[in-house]
Scaffold this motif. Structure first.
Motif, short mmCIF file in Angstrom:
data_model
loop_
_atom_site.label_atom_id
_atom_site.label_comp_id
_atom_site.label_asym_id
_atom_site.label_seq_id
_atom_site.Cartn_x
_atom_site.Cartn_y
_atom_site.Cartn_z
N ARG A 1 -6.21 -1.69 6.47
CA ARG A 1 -6.48 -2.23 5.14
C ARG A 1 -6.54 -1.12 4.10
O ARG A 1 -5.98 -1.23 3.00
CB ARG A 1 -7.81 -2.99 5.12
N ASP B 1 -1.49 2.71 -0.40
CA ASP B 1 -0.08 2.53 -0.76
C ASP B 1 0.05 1.78 -2.08
O ASP B 1 0.86 2.15 -2.94
CB ASP B 1 0.67 1.77 0.34
N GLU B 2 -0.76 0.72 -2.27
CA GLU B 2 -0.74 -0.03 -3.52
C GLU B 2 -1.12 0.86 -4.70
O GLU B 2 -0.51 0.79 -5.78
CB GLU B 2 -1.70 -1.22 -3.46
N LEU B 3 -2.12 1.70 -4.50
CA LEU B 3 -2.56 2.60 -5.57
C LEU B 3 -1.49 3.63 -5.89
O LEU B 3 -1.28 3.97 -7.07
CB LEU B 3 -3.88 3.27 -5.20
N HIS B 4 -0.79 4.14 -4.87
CA HIS B 4 0.31 5.07 -5.12
C HIS B 4 1.42 4.39 -5.91
O HIS B 4 2.00 5.00 -6.82
CB HIS B 4 0.87 5.63 -3.80
N GLN B 5 1.71 3.13 -5.61
CA GLN B 5 2.72 2.39 -6.37
C GLN B 5 2.28 2.23 -7.83
O GLN B 5 3.10 2.38 -8.75
CB GLN B 5 2.95 1.01 -5.74
N THR B 6 1.00 1.96 -8.04
CA THR B 6 0.49 1.85 -9.41
C THR B 6 0.64 3.18 -10.14
O THR B 6 1.06 3.21 -11.31
CB THR B 6 -0.98 1.39 -9.41
N ARG C 1 4.20 3.57 -11.19
CA ARG C 1 4.51 2.73 -12.36
C ARG C 1 3.95 3.35 -13.64
O ARG C 1 4.59 3.30 -14.70
CB ARG C 1 3.98 1.30 -12.16
N ALA D 1 -3.08 0.32 3.40
CA ALA D 1 -2.32 -0.59 2.53
C ALA D 1 -2.81 -0.47 1.10
O ALA D 1 -2.00 -0.46 0.15
CB ALA D 1 -2.45 -2.03 3.03
N ARG D 2 -4.11 -0.37 0.91
CA ARG D 2 -4.68 -0.23 -0.45
C ARG D 2 -4.25 1.09 -1.07
O ARG D 2 -3.92 1.15 -2.26
CB ARG D 2 -6.21 -0.33 -0.38
#
Length: 131
Positions: A87, A93-98, A101, A90-91
């Protein structure tokens, strides 16, 4: 000790301690004459352990799963820790994507962000579109 004293000694809010009690993670030793929940010294240990497990990313529901079995806790805890790790990964990874962006947005709007032009959002009547 009362729930208030347990809260003061552990730093855990009373509401949270009541939730732990209601979900069976902490047991009372009864009630006072004024009908306050009473806790023994073992409640301090339980609250500390719950805090440790929560700090490792386990949910209250997962901690409750650990207490609801007669099987050895070790293998189940290892599995729950792995799930927590997944978990968190995954979180992350989401923060790296943010962050990517944000970088892309800053690159695309460097002039506007530096105050040398207005940021125009589609449909904003206050904004004059750039040519």
């Amino acid at each position: 000790m009362t729930v208030g004293e347990l809260s003061r000694r552990t730093g855990v809010p009373i509401k949270t301690l009541r939730q732990y009690t209601d979900s069976g993670l902490i047991y009372t030793i009864g009630r006072s004459a004024a009908n306050y929940r009473l806790f023994g010294a073992d409640a301090l240990w339980c609250v500390h352990l719950i805090g440790q497990l929560r700090s490792l990313g386990l949910t209250v529901a997962e901690i409750r799963e650990l207490t609801g079995t007669a099987d050895p806790i070790g293998p189940r805890l290892a599995w729950l820790l792995q799930r927590s790790r997944q978990r968190l990964s995954a979180r992350i990874d989401e923060l790296h994507q943010t962050l990517r962006r944000i970088d892309e947005f800053e690159d695309a709007h460097r002039t506007e962000l530096a105050g040398r032009g207005g940021v125009c959002w589609p449909g904003d009547p206050r904004c004059v579109a750039h040519a």
